[in-house]
Design an enzyme around this catalytic site. Structure first.
Site, PDB file in Angstrom:
ATOM      1  N   SER A 150       0.830  -1.203   0.000  1.00 50.01           N
ATOM      2  CA  SER A 150       0.000   0.000   0.000  1.00 50.01           C
ATOM      3  C   SER A 150       0.869   1.261   0.000  1.00 50.01           C
ATOM      4  O   SER A 150       1.646   1.471  -0.934  1.00 50.01           O
ATOM      5  CB  SER A 150      -0.971  -0.037   1.184  1.00 50.01           C
ATOM      6  OG  SER A 150      -1.974   0.928   1.051  1.00 50.01           O
ATOM      7  N   ASP A 249      -9.989  -3.508  -5.223  1.00 48.72           N
ATOM      8  CA  ASP A 249      -9.140  -2.497  -4.597  1.00 48.72           C
ATOM      9  C   ASP A 249      -9.136  -1.255  -5.485  1.00 48.72           C
ATOM     10  O   ASP A 249      -8.887  -1.365  -6.686  1.00 48.72           O
ATOM     11  CB  ASP A 249      -7.716  -3.049  -4.463  1.00 48.72           C
ATOM     12  CG  ASP A 249      -6.745  -2.099  -3.777  1.00 48.72           C
ATOM     13  OD1 ASP A 249      -7.135  -0.965  -3.449  1.00 48.72           O
ATOM     14  OD2 ASP A 249      -5.595  -2.506  -3.564  1.00 48.72           O
ATOM     15  N   HIS A 279      -8.194  -4.701  -0.723  1.00 49.68           N
ATOM     16  CA  HIS A 279      -7.015  -3.998  -0.247  1.00 49.68           C
ATOM     17  C   HIS A 279      -6.792  -4.344   1.229  1.00 49.68           C
ATOM     18  O   HIS A 279      -7.719  -4.352   2.022  1.00 49.68           O
ATOM     19  CB  HIS A 279      -7.212  -2.482  -0.383  1.00 49.68           C
ATOM     20  CG  HIS A 279      -5.979  -1.696  -0.076  1.00 49.68           C
ATOM     21  ND1 HIS A 279      -5.041  -1.393  -1.020  1.00 49.68           N
ATOM     22  CD2 HIS A 279      -5.523  -1.169   1.091  1.00 49.68           C
ATOM     23  CE1 HIS A 279      -4.054  -0.712  -0.466  1.00 49.68           C
ATOM     24  NE2 HIS A 279      -4.331  -0.564   0.821  1.00 49.68           N
TER      25      HIS A 279
END
Length: 303
Positions: A150, A249, A279
């Site tokens: 991320s 995501d 995610h």
């Protein structure tokens, strides 16, 4: 297995568009409660970034009592640049060490909005430079793989660009797990997944807009390739790269587009999309199918 209707309703209820940072950090800090933490084989050290000592935690497997000559993952955690820490990622990094048979060096970089761009990146760069240039850990550069998820994937991608441009060291491999490589999450975004997956799948488009706003020090940062790696004009001379994305995501398409740009510039790149995944799935138990898939791709890449 596709996401069923009941699960979709639950995720929608949990997908907050507005979030108080203090409350969010407290929520994330619940993960520091880990009854097995005392059994992890770890050691802490600090590496200078100027006058600041960046905390670093080293995770070893049962097979690894020495760092020397052992493959190493330099890990940069996620959290939107504004939350999470070495402490909240303890279990994740322990699993990462065990499942890949690598020593993991996790960086506790400073967070926004207290410390804005490029502080986090410079903290990570300082640790990487110290490790790649053989500090007292005595790690061989060719044994190091840069990994981030991320916002950590953003920092890893930016660090590789910065390392190339400064010419002091260069990672040989990087693994970017559902990375944020773009800074535009407005209605004009070129990435379809931001719109399609930006409401009801835990991480929202509004979350990303808030994170970017807290991370930037000024609007000009948004055009920097070290803030938004996908905006770089030169994708050449980058590490061998593995990119893992998640189907549901908002960051899916930008991660895959970044991999395509790296490949078109002559770099060796693998891109894998995990079907039905959200995610943040990297934080789940290693028993979960999606996590097993991720480690399968990672271990094949690390060979």
């Amino acid at each position: 297995m596709a996401i069923n209707k009941a699960m979709k309703l639950a995720m929608k209820a949990l997908s907050y568009s507005n979030q108080d940072l203090e409350h969010y950090r407290k929520l994330m800090n619940i993960k520091t409660i880990d009854p097995f933490k005392k059994f992890y084989d770890t050691s802490d050290k600090k590496i200078y970034n100027g006058d600041y000592l960046v905390p670093v935690r080293i995770y070893r497997t049962k097979k690894h009592k020495r760092v020397e000559d052992i493959p190493v993952i330099l890990f940069l955690h996620g959290g939107g640049w504004v939350s999470e820490s070495v402490e909240t990622y303890n279990r994740i990094c322990k699993n990462l060490a065990d499942k890949t048979n690598h020593v993991v060096v996790s960086v506790d970089y400073r967070l926004a909005p207290e410390y804005k761009f490029p502080t986090a990146l410079e903290d990570c760069y300082a640790v990487a430079k110290a490790i790649f240039l053989n500090n007292d850990l005595n790690i061989k550069p060719e044994n190091i793989t840069l990994v981030g998820d991320s916002a950590g994937g953003n920092l890893a991608a930016a660090l590789s660009l910065l390392a190339r441009d400064r010419g002091e060291f260069m990672p040989k491999r990087q693994i970017l797990i559902y990375p944020c490589v773009n800074s535009d999450f407005s209605d004009e975004t070129p990435y379809r997944s931001v719109i399609e997956n930006g409401m009801d799948y835990l991480l929202t488009r509004k979350n990303m807009i808030d994170y970017v706003d807290m991370y930037k020090s000024c609007d000009e940062d948004l055009q920097s390739p070290y803030f938004s790696p996908i905006l770089t004009k030169d994708f050449s001379n980058q590490p061998k790269t593995l990119i893992i994305t998640a189907e549901f995501d908002p960051l899916r398409d930008e991660g895959e587009a970044y991999g395509k740009k790296l490949s078109e510039a002559g770099n060796e790149v693998e891109i894998h999309r995990i079907s039905d995944a959200l995610h943040g799935f990297f934080a789940l138990s290693t028993r979960y199918f999606h996590v097993k898939q991720l480690y399968k791709y990672m271990n094949e890449f690390l060979k």
